[in-house]
Design a protein around this motif. Structure first.
Motif, PDB file in Angstrom:
ATOM      1  N   SER A 104       0.898  -0.864   0.234  1.00  0.00           N
ATOM      2  CA  SER A 104       0.282   0.381  -0.251  1.00  0.00           C
ATOM      3  C   SER A 104       1.059   1.116  -0.147  1.00  0.00           C
ATOM      4  CB  SER A 104      -1.243   0.075   1.480  1.00  0.00           C
ATOM      5  OG  SER A 104       0.084   0.306   2.204  1.00  0.00           O
ATOM      6  N   VAL A 128      -6.508   5.937  -1.876  1.00  0.00           N
ATOM      7  CA  VAL A 128      -5.928   5.912  -0.416  1.00  0.00           C
ATOM      8  C   VAL A 128      -6.636   6.302   0.643  1.00  0.00           C
ATOM      9  CG1 VAL A 128      -4.083   5.677  -2.354  1.00  0.00           C
ATOM     10  CG2 VAL A 128      -4.445   7.795  -0.803  1.00  0.00           C
ATOM     11  N   VAL A 134       0.206   8.560   2.634  1.00  0.00           N
ATOM     12  CA  VAL A 134       1.406   8.357   1.035  1.00  0.00           C
ATOM     13  C   VAL A 134       2.433   8.951   0.416  1.00  0.00           C
ATOM     14  CG1 VAL A 134       0.907   8.233  -1.082  1.00  0.00           C
ATOM     15  CG2 VAL A 134      -0.395   7.156   0.930  1.00  0.00           C
TER      16      VAL A 134
END
Length: 222
Positions: A104, A128, A134
């Motif tokens: 991920s 996401v 991220v």
């Protein structure tokens, strides 16, 4: 859907749907993507190498836009994309592929810090769980002076009909799009991410569904 096992089934089906939609989207967005990636080669190291990490690579829709000779490391949380990803790899032999990691974007611990020159993320931040996490991971794996390239659909202006319908359709769209959010103001997360430079543009994507027509594109330098 979860109790009936339909979510797990759709995880397998979604890569097939995304792979086929890619051809239409790339055709419509070809000039935009060509402009987005036109200066990626400037991040090549003195020894002539360029290591590129793509977050949420999907079926490899961006491969044809990358400069020849660069090494590409692919990540995606859905392992069922690999079958279609291999097809794109075979069709783009101007690149070297380091591999495919099932990760991920929020947790890329298997990728060393300061180990890549370019990070690419297109049509990923909409789905996401944690956009800011991220972006933190993208900054961590980039070397100083490296760049994060992005192309994302975003929420429309508040007073527009598009904004209204984005919010109306969001609950259904979330499941159809495998977690995709129509209502994210992703540019705010990019502005707060701590990059030394941010080159960001708002555009209206040509010929795509009106609910995802508002886009942002550009790159941020670590």
């Amino acid at each position: 859907m979860e109790r009936l096992g339909l979510c797990a089934w759709y995880k397998r089906l979604f890569p097939f749907l995304a792979y086929n939609v890619t051809f239409s989207y790339n055709d419509k967005m070809h000039p935009v993507k060509r402009e987005l990636f036109r200066n990626v080669h400037k991040h090549t190291r003195e020894d002539g190498t360029l290591r590129l990490l793509e977050i949420g690579c999907g079926s490899g829709a961006n491969f044809s836009f990358y400069p020849g000779g660069c090494t590409v490391l692919c990540t995606d949380p859905n392992p069922h994309f690999e079958r279609y990803l291999r097809r794109s790899m075979a069709a783009n032999r101007h690149l070297t592929y380091e591999g495919f990691l099932v990760l991920s974007g929020e947790d890329m611990g298997r990728v060393a810090g300061r180990s890549v020159d370019v990070v690419v993320c297109t049509l990923v931040l909409c789905s996401v769980r944690d956009v800011r996490r991220v972006l933190e991971e993208a900054r961590r794996v980039l070397r100083p002076g490296g760049a994060f390239y992005f192309l994302e659909h975003v929420v429309a202006e508040t007073a527009s009909w598009t904004h209204f319908f984005q919010h109306v359709l969001q609950p259904m769209w979330y499941y159809i799009g495998d977690g995709c959010m129509l209502t994210r103001a992703t540019w705010k997360d990019l502005e707060a991410a701590g990059f030394s430079e941010l080159h960001l543009r708002f555009i209206e994507a040509p010929q795509v569904t009106y609910t995802i027509r508002p886009h942002i594109m550009g790159y941020a330098v670590k």
